[in-house]
Design a protein around this motif. Structure first.
Motif, mmCIF file in Angstrom:
data_model
loop_
_atom_site.group_PDB
_atom_site.id
_atom_site.type_symbol
_atom_site.label_atom_id
_atom_site.label_comp_id
_atom_site.label_asym_id
_atom_site.label_seq_id
_atom_site.Cartn_x
_atom_site.Cartn_y
_atom_site.Cartn_z
ATOM 1 N N ALA A 338 43.075 46.747 27.361
ATOM 2 C CA ALA A 338 44.095 45.730 27.626
ATOM 3 C C ALA A 338 43.969 44.615 26.600
ATOM 4 C CB ALA A 338 43.914 45.184 29.039
ATOM 5 N N GLY A 339 45.074 43.911 26.331
ATOM 6 C CA GLY A 339 45.066 42.831 25.362
ATOM 7 C C GLY A 339 44.232 41.651 25.816
ATOM 8 N N TRP A 340 44.095 40.680 24.907
ATOM 9 C CA TRP A 340 43.211 39.547 25.159
ATOM 10 C C TRP A 340 43.644 38.770 26.402
ATOM 11 C CZ3 TRP A 340 43.517 34.204 25.370
ATOM 12 C CH2 TRP A 340 42.309 33.509 25.297
ATOM 13 N N VAL A 341 44.947 38.493 26.527
ATOM 14 C CA VAL A 341 45.401 37.731 27.696
ATOM 15 C C VAL A 341 45.112 38.511 28.969
ATOM 16 C CG1 VAL A 341 47.391 36.683 28.832
ATOM 17 C CG2 VAL A 341 47.182 36.571 26.346
ATOM 18 N N ALA A 342 45.375 39.807 28.957
ATOM 19 C CA ALA A 342 45.103 40.619 30.140
ATOM 20 C C ALA A 342 43.619 40.612 30.489
ATOM 21 C CB ALA A 342 45.592 42.049 29.912
ATOM 22 N N ARG A 343 42.767 40.611 29.483
ATOM 23 C CA ARG A 343 41.330 40.581 29.754
ATOM 24 C C ARG A 343 40.909 39.251 30.375
ATOM 25 N NH1 ARG A 343 41.305 42.509 24.547
ATOM 26 N NH2 ARG A 343 40.018 40.814 23.724
ATOM 27 N N GLN A 344 41.561 38.159 29.968
ATOM 28 C CA GLN A 344 41.262 36.863 30.593
ATOM 29 C C GLN A 344 41.668 36.885 32.064
ATOM 30 O OE1 GLN A 344 39.453 35.002 28.392
ATOM 31 N NE2 GLN A 344 39.977 36.844 27.223
ATOM 32 N N VAL A 345 42.804 37.501 32.362
ATOM 33 C CA VAL A 345 43.240 37.603 33.757
ATOM 34 C C VAL A 345 42.248 38.428 34.563
ATOM 35 C CG1 VAL A 345 45.052 38.518 35.277
ATOM 36 C CG2 VAL A 345 45.680 37.310 33.162
ATOM 37 N N GLN A 346 41.791 39.538 33.994
ATOM 38 C CA GLN A 346 40.827 40.393 34.688
ATOM 39 C C GLN A 346 39.528 39.661 34.984
ATOM 40 O OE1 GLN A 346 40.740 43.603 31.815
ATOM 41 N NE2 GLN A 346 41.793 44.993 33.234
ATOM 42 N N ALA A 347 39.127 38.791 34.071
ATOM 43 C CA ALA A 347 37.816 38.148 34.185
ATOM 44 C C ALA A 347 37.821 36.920 35.089
ATOM 45 C CB ALA A 347 37.325 37.752 32.791
ATOM 46 N N GLN A 348 38.999 36.436 35.474
ATOM 47 C CA GLN A 348 39.082 35.188 36.226
ATOM 48 C C GLN A 348 39.605 35.439 37.637
ATOM 49 O OE1 GLN A 348 41.657 32.712 33.869
ATOM 50 N NE2 GLN A 348 40.360 32.856 32.035
ATOM 51 N N ASP A 349 39.345 34.499 38.519
ATOM 52 C CA ASP A 349 39.934 34.555 39.858
ATOM 53 C C ASP A 349 41.449 34.373 39.758
ATOM 54 O OD1 ASP A 349 37.418 34.833 40.971
ATOM 55 O OD2 ASP A 349 37.172 32.679 41.350
ATOM 56 N N ARG A 350 42.150 34.915 40.725
ATOM 57 C CA ARG A 350 43.611 34.771 40.736
ATOM 58 C C ARG A 350 44.005 33.305 40.879
ATOM 59 N NH1 ARG A 350 47.771 34.444 44.360
ATOM 60 N NH2 ARG A 350 46.349 34.580 46.137
ATOM 61 N N LYS A 351 45.037 32.929 40.153
ATOM 62 C CA LYS A 351 45.521 31.552 40.176
ATOM 63 C C LYS A 351 46.947 31.516 40.718
ATOM 64 C CE LYS A 351 42.503 30.525 36.285
ATOM 65 N NZ LYS A 351 42.377 30.173 34.855
ATOM 66 N N PRO A 352 47.387 30.369 41.253
ATOM 67 C CA PRO A 352 48.714 30.289 41.878
ATOM 68 C C PRO A 352 49.839 30.183 40.844
ATOM 69 C CG PRO A 352 47.624 28.172 42.013
ATOM 70 C CD PRO A 352 46.619 29.113 41.424
ATOM 71 N N ILE A 353 50.067 31.279 40.121
ATOM 72 C CA ILE A 353 51.092 31.319 39.069
ATOM 73 C C ILE A 353 52.008 32.510 39.317
ATOM 74 C CG2 ILE A 353 51.528 31.359 36.590
ATOM 75 C CD1 ILE A 353 48.542 30.656 36.205
ATOM 76 N N ARG A 354 53.304 32.299 39.132
ATOM 77 C CA ARG A 354 54.277 33.391 39.183
ATOM 78 C C ARG A 354 54.728 33.710 37.760
ATOM 79 N NH1 ARG A 354 58.898 31.572 41.487
ATOM 80 N NH2 ARG A 354 58.246 29.439 41.015
ATOM 81 N N PHE A 355 54.997 34.984 37.500
ATOM 82 C CA PHE A 355 55.342 35.418 36.153
ATOM 83 C C PHE A 355 56.666 36.184 36.135
ATOM 84 C CE2 PHE A 355 50.777 34.872 35.977
ATOM 85 C CZ PHE A 355 50.549 34.392 34.694
#
Length: 419
Positions: A338-355
């Motif tokens: 997965a790309g860099w941004v996706a890896r940051q999402v994987q490594a962090q707790d979920r945040k209250p953001i809609r996409f």
């Protein structure tokens, strides 16, 4: 600016296509029929007479709903003709038109999915400059690009291909509705040490605190993508509530890649400098869920990155063909990862953001690192983490002509219930 942040403008010398008996049949049946009859007197002239009636490019429907689209150029003395269109390719020669030997017919045939909408230009004999001077050649190519003289359908300085089934773009044309107000100021960031223009859109007829949209690449979203008009129409129709929008310009062309490429200092500037600056000048909600970051290409990338860095301020990200192939210099991984941004999402707790994430079906070149592939991967990772995400794929490329339609879809999705 990177090569993927704008349509690729291609070109090297081309040769004529052989008409010999052993040559493979051309994909386009109309061109193959011409090739078979070129020896007959007046065959090419008769072909061009038909093009004058039907217009260019040639469009030949396929049983699966796709179409063969053939771009054309008429010229006997040209040495090369190049196609500028919103499709990235690693090999620039892929965008050359070929010359049908023994004729003045130059052509390039591509297969496009049903419903495709895209803009394009053609360049005949662009100036090359010194051998190996890419900057000089690009400048000469840009100067030579012009609308297709055989295609009557125009948009700005480009020609348009629009296949049957292309989705309507009902919000882009001005209507007889109340208009928002635009005011441009100079915003200075002490943290970044630079200045830029910021344009504030104030909605018509409201004194309430409104949702806020921060839009990157102001020049694009104030012109080619007519966002103030889109907002006027959406608000008047009740598709979204009255909103305030802020269009953030780039200080320089060169600064764009440095600031919008997931730059944490730029994200901090948005949260700690620009947002207070806006709130001092407009009545906007302090609810992060009603604060949207929006942009395309690198602008889509920073929309996601800044929201992930500051979810306490930005609760929604609208990314149009986001450059999620981007990796920091020390962050390259195997192609299937997965790309860099996706890896940051994987490594962090979920945040209250809609996409809201969209990408074009013609943005697949580049394989696992293409805009289409990396957008899909990011959407999958977000869903696996429990984020609310809407992913949309449109029949088009890296193109303002497509984004001016999908922008309203993203705004309605993220703000339609923000009342």
């Amino acid at each position: 600016m990177t090569s993927r942040s704008r349509p690729i403008l291609a070109g090297l010398a081309t040769g004529a296509l052989t008409t010999g008996a052993l040559a493979a049949p051309l994909e386009s049946q109309r061109l193959e029929a011409l090739r078979q009859t070129l020896s007959a007197p007046g065959a090419a002239s008769e072909f061009w007479a038909g093009v004058k009636v039907s217009g260019a490019p040639l469009i030949e429907s396929r049983p699966d709903g796709s179409a063969l689209v053939t771009f054309l150029w008429r010229g006997e003395s040209n040495r090369e003709v190049e196609l500028g269109w919103p499709v990235w390719t690693a090999d620039r020669r892929e965008n050359h038109l070929q010359r049908l030997a023994g004729s003045d017919v130059w052509f390039k045939t591509v297969r496009l999915p049903a419903g495709t909408r895209l803009s394009y230009q053609l360049a005949a004999d662009p100036k090359r400059g010194a051998p190996g001077d890419r900057a000089a050649y690009r400048a000469g190519l840009v100067a030579a690009l012009a609308p297709d003289p055989l295609n009557p359908r125009r948009w700005e300085r480009s020609s348009v291909v629009e296949l049957p089934g292309a989705p309507p773009q009902p919000w882009v044309a001005p209507r007889a509705v109340a208009k928002g107000r635009l005011a441009t100021s100079v915003f200075e960031s002490k943290a970044l040490g630079n200045r830029r223009e910021v344009t504030l859109y104030s909605p018509p007829g409201t004194a309430k605190a409104t949702p806020l949209i921060i839009v990157f690449d102001a020049d694009r979203y104030l012109s080619s993508i007519p966002t103030p008009t889109i907002l006027d129409n959406l608000i008047a129709a009740g598709a979204i509530p009255p909103v305030t929008a802020v269009f953030v310009a780039n200080p320089t062309r060169e600064s764009r890649g440095g600031e919008l490429a997931c730059n944490p200092a730029f994200a901090d500037m948005l949260a700690y400098e620009l947002l207070p600056w806006i709130r001092a000048r407009a009545s906007v909600s302090d609810d992060p869920n009603k604060t949207v970051l929006a942009g395309s290409s690198f602008g889509g990338l920073i929309s996601a990155c800044a929201a992930l860095r500051h979810p306490e301020r930005f609760g929604a990200a609208l990314s149009q063909s986001g450059s999620f192939w981007w990796e920091p210099e020390n962050g390259k991984t195997p192609p299937d990862a997965a790309g860099w941004v996706a890896r940051q999402v994987q490594a962090q707790d979920r945040k209250p953001i809609r996409f809201y994430l969209d990408a074009g079906l013609l943005e697949a070149n580049g394989g696992s690192e293409s805009i289409l592939s990396t957008t899909r991967k990011l959407a999958d990772v977000l869903r696996a983490k429990g984020y609310e995400v809407r992913q949309v794929e449109f029949a088009g490329g890296h193109d303002d002509l497509a984004w001016r339609g999908t922008l309203s879809d993203g705004l309605i999705h993220l703000l339609g219930d923000a009342r």
